[in-house]
Design an enzyme around this catalytic site. Sequence first.
Site, PDB file in Angstrom:
ATOM      1  N   ARG A  53       0.819  -1.216   0.000  1.00  6.03           N
ATOM      2  CA  ARG A  53       0.000   0.000   0.000  1.00  6.03           C
ATOM      3  C   ARG A  53       0.853   1.266   0.000  1.00  6.03           C
ATOM      4  O   ARG A  53       0.386   2.326  -0.405  1.00  6.03           O
ATOM      5  CB  ARG A  53      -0.908   0.016   1.233  1.00  6.03           C
ATOM      6  CG  ARG A  53      -2.112  -0.894   1.066  1.00  6.03           C
ATOM      7  CD  ARG A  53      -2.915  -0.913   2.351  1.00  6.03           C
ATOM      8  NE  ARG A  53      -3.892  -1.985   2.329  1.00  6.03           N
ATOM      9  CZ  ARG A  53      -5.136  -1.845   1.869  1.00  6.03           C
ATOM     10  NH1 ARG A  53      -5.541  -0.690   1.395  1.00  6.03           N
ATOM     11  NH2 ARG A  53      -5.962  -2.864   1.884  1.00  6.03           N
ATOM     12  N   ASP A  94      -3.806  -1.604  -4.093  1.00  2.13           N
ATOM     13  CA  ASP A  94      -4.742  -2.165  -3.120  1.00  2.13           C
ATOM     14  C   ASP A  94      -5.109  -3.537  -3.692  1.00  2.13           C
ATOM     15  O   ASP A  94      -5.885  -3.630  -4.649  1.00  2.13           O
ATOM     16  CB  ASP A  94      -5.972  -1.274  -2.998  1.00  2.13           C
ATOM     17  CG  ASP A  94      -7.080  -1.980  -2.223  1.00  2.13           C
ATOM     18  OD1 ASP A  94      -6.803  -3.041  -1.622  1.00  2.13           O
ATOM     19  OD2 ASP A  94      -8.225  -1.483  -2.240  1.00  2.13           O
ATOM     20  N   LYS A 148       1.574 -19.885   6.065  1.00  2.00           N
ATOM     21  CA  LYS A 148       0.701 -20.227   7.171  1.00  2.00           C
ATOM     22  C   LYS A 148       0.400 -18.963   7.983  1.00  2.00           C
ATOM     23  O   LYS A 148       1.199 -18.038   7.898  1.00  2.00           O
ATOM     24  CB  LYS A 148       1.331 -21.278   8.071  1.00  2.00           C
ATOM     25  CG  LYS A 148       2.605 -20.784   8.789  1.00  2.00           C
ATOM     26  CD  LYS A 148       2.963 -21.664   9.931  1.00  2.00           C
ATOM     27  CE  LYS A 148       2.467 -21.169  11.248  1.00  2.00           C
ATOM     28  NZ  LYS A 148       3.262 -20.154  11.901  1.00  2.00           N
ATOM     29  N   HIS A 178       7.645 -23.340   6.045  1.00  2.00           N
ATOM     30  CA  HIS A 178       9.067 -23.095   5.765  1.00  2.00           C
ATOM     31  C   HIS A 178       9.976 -24.182   6.348  1.00  2.00           C
ATOM     32  O   HIS A 178      11.116 -24.315   5.934  1.00  2.00           O
ATOM     33  CB  HIS A 178       9.501 -21.692   6.206  1.00  2.00           C
ATOM     34  CG  HIS A 178       9.725 -21.521   7.672  1.00  2.00           C
ATOM     35  ND1 HIS A 178       8.722 -21.261   8.562  1.00  2.00           N
ATOM     36  CD2 HIS A 178      10.855 -21.586   8.417  1.00  2.00           C
ATOM     37  CE1 HIS A 178       9.221 -21.165   9.774  1.00  2.00           C
ATOM     38  NE2 HIS A 178      10.524 -21.354   9.733  1.00  2.00           N
ATOM     39  N   LYS A 182      13.912 -26.451   4.996  1.00  2.00           N
ATOM     40  CA  LYS A 182      15.167 -26.586   5.751  1.00  2.00           C
ATOM     41  C   LYS A 182      15.934 -27.806   5.259  1.00  2.00           C
ATOM     42  O   LYS A 182      15.357 -28.865   5.032  1.00  2.00           O
ATOM     43  CB  LYS A 182      14.878 -26.706   7.258  1.00  2.00           C
ATOM     44  CG  LYS A 182      14.360 -25.396   7.870  1.00  2.00           C
ATOM     45  CD  LYS A 182      14.141 -25.536   9.361  1.00  2.00           C
ATOM     46  CE  LYS A 182      13.358 -24.379   9.943  1.00  2.00           C
ATOM     47  NZ  LYS A 182      14.152 -23.225  10.339  1.00  2.00           N
ATOM     48  N   GLU A 216      12.384 -22.546  21.444  1.00  2.00           N
ATOM     49  CA  GLU A 216      12.897 -21.241  21.019  1.00  2.00           C
ATOM     50  C   GLU A 216      13.221 -20.414  22.247  1.00  2.00           C
ATOM     51  O   GLU A 216      12.504 -20.497  23.251  1.00  2.00           O
ATOM     52  CB  GLU A 216      11.837 -20.487  20.212  1.00  2.00           C
ATOM     53  CG  GLU A 216      11.402 -21.194  18.958  1.00  2.00           C
ATOM     54  CD  GLU A 216      10.351 -20.378  18.228  1.00  2.00           C
ATOM     55  OE1 GLU A 216      10.722 -19.528  17.427  1.00  2.00           O
ATOM     56  OE2 GLU A 216       9.147 -20.575  18.486  1.00  2.00           O
ATOM     57  N   ASP A 235       0.164 -22.308  16.268  1.00  2.00           N
ATOM     58  CA  ASP A 235       1.262 -21.599  15.611  1.00  2.00           C
ATOM     59  C   ASP A 235       2.382 -22.555  15.183  1.00  2.00           C
ATOM     60  O   ASP A 235       3.016 -22.343  14.151  1.00  2.00           O
ATOM     61  CB  ASP A 235       1.821 -20.534  16.578  1.00  2.00           C
ATOM     62  CG  ASP A 235       2.973 -19.735  15.968  1.00  2.00           C
ATOM     63  OD1 ASP A 235       2.785 -19.192  14.870  1.00  2.00           O
ATOM     64  OD2 ASP A 235       4.054 -19.664  16.589  1.00  2.00           O
ATOM     65  N   HIS A 240       4.428 -26.950  11.520  1.00  2.00           N
ATOM     66  CA  HIS A 240       5.820 -27.411  11.475  1.00  2.00           C
ATOM     67  C   HIS A 240       6.000 -28.784  12.139  1.00  2.00           C
ATOM     68  O   HIS A 240       6.653 -29.673  11.604  1.00  2.00           O
ATOM     69  CB  HIS A 240       6.752 -26.409  12.170  1.00  2.00           C
ATOM     70  CG  HIS A 240       6.605 -25.010  11.673  1.00  2.00           C
ATOM     71  ND1 HIS A 240       6.380 -24.712  10.354  1.00  2.00           N
ATOM     72  CD2 HIS A 240       6.644 -23.804  12.304  1.00  2.00           C
ATOM     73  CE1 HIS A 240       6.306 -23.404  10.197  1.00  2.00           C
ATOM     74  NE2 HIS A 240       6.452 -22.828  11.367  1.00  2.00           N
ATOM     75  N   LYS A 338       8.093 -21.241  23.700  1.00  2.24           N
ATOM     76  CA  LYS A 338       8.846 -19.986  23.610  1.00  2.24           C
ATOM     77  C   LYS A 338       9.537 -19.790  24.950  1.00  2.24           C
ATOM     78  O   LYS A 338       9.087 -20.296  25.980  1.00  2.24           O
ATOM     79  CB  LYS A 338       7.892 -18.807  23.381  1.00  2.24           C
ATOM     80  CG  LYS A 338       7.018 -18.967  22.147  1.00  2.24           C
ATOM     81  CD  LYS A 338       7.576 -18.212  20.981  1.00  2.24           C
ATOM     82  CE  LYS A 338       6.678 -18.268  19.774  1.00  2.24           C
ATOM     83  NZ  LYS A 338       7.422 -18.325  18.519  1.00  2.24           N
TER      84      LYS A 338
END
Length: 492
Positions: A53, A94, A148, A178, A182, A216, A235, A240, A338
């Site tokens: 945009r 747009d 995703k 993704h 790997k 992580e 998530d 994954h 996390k």
Amino acid sequence: MPVPSKADLSQADAIVLFGATGDLSHRMLLPSLYFLDADGFLPAGVRIIGTARADLSRDAFAETVRQALDEQAEPVDADVWARFSARLGYVHADATSAEGLAGLAAALDGASAPLFFLAISPSLFIRVARALDAAGLATPGSRIVLEKPIGRDLETSRAINAALSGVFDESQVFRIDHYLGKETVQNLIALRFANTLFEPLWNSLSIDHVQITVAETEGVGARWPYYDEYGALRDMLQNHMLQLLCLVAMEPPADMEPDSVRNEKVKVLRSLRRFRRADATEKSVRGQYTPGVVVGREAAGYESERGGKSGTETFVALRADIDNWRWAGVPFFLRTGKRMPEKRTQIVIQFKPVPHSIFGSASLGDLEANKLVIDLQPDEDIKLTLMNKAPGLTKGGMRLQSMPLSLSLLSTYEGPGSRRRIAYERLLVDALHGDATLFVRRDEVEEAWRWVDGVADAWTEASLAPRPYAAGSWGPSGAFALIERFGREWNS
Ligand code: BG6
């Protein structure tokens, strides 16, 4: 719309990046495209048109791309940059209406096989796909690449997939996970199917259990508006981790054709035992980080990052069971979180112990079952631990020790000209050439959601709230109790 043959998707002639000024484009996509160009993987004549945009000139956009490249560890090569920047174009658009895409249609200038990469909020996927159709850009040779999350549950993912299928044939849709880009994830396929060694052992007769850990050190931070709606289950685990599980558990595909591989993965997803209410407490643990210390640095708790109470999990551990011949009775323990003490993405194939020890009392306690440890991150490595004789003399029999046989993949990235590739590089090359093997098919996404919905429903029925864990720890104590309940322990 005619169903495109594979040949129609042989090579894209333009790349359109929606969300070209966003974080994903900046950190991953544009650097990946630059590296592909540097290594000769970007076909001559393929243009890269950024759209967003923001009202930017082409030169101002090229300048942001240059900045993105300068932030990479690799120095930018003047000749490659000259070639790469000449490919760049920019259209301020747009993307949610045909009128808004008129400028893009003009910039594409008759390209018959554009690749549309939607690096934008998933809430816009449906509108953008329809706008591409209305603007006449969704040609049979075009393809659409999506990130995703494809939905938040089975129902919402179906709505996105249905809208996409109203515009594109499934063979034109490339859903990215993704992790499949790997190197070590692909190596898992090579390890299993390019060696005769493992296949005879790859089943419930020889394997005791499997562990998949994705830990992580980072917290959720400024991503909380997205994350709070999803949590670790949606998530990380839905995509994954289930992809990793599928690659470990699938039957040998007939070949590496997209549908051969994806058919086998879907069969695994369909064999996952559905979670029931009692499984919520018996077979799963939710956690949420509180303040703590991660790698020597103080870290805030999730609720203070979010600015209020939340019932979202930032950690999940669970036992999954695959009800088929190969895996009956073999638990798959999955955990992701996390703010863990270290970054670690690891798959552990734990073999069964020897049925009987012939070694004397000196070796008591030494004997360990073999395990295959596949490290994906931070270092890529594959190790097979084997028992062997400890050197030296002992009374009362020999001492044994466990030693790893290591593939040391790290050394493959040393030396001039070799570097660790961004996972998106592989995926972009494949999408450009129409190879969907490492992309997720519609039924795969939906089967994964079906199972994950079952877990989420069991949590709701059992009112399973996240347990607090200090940032910098390996999750709530219940995660240890979970695996111990089934007589195993997490690989340390
Ligand atoms: C993303 C998740 O898909 O994967 C993030 O949305 C997560 O929450 C990331 O941090 C992890 O990716 P990687 O490649 O760093 O393991």
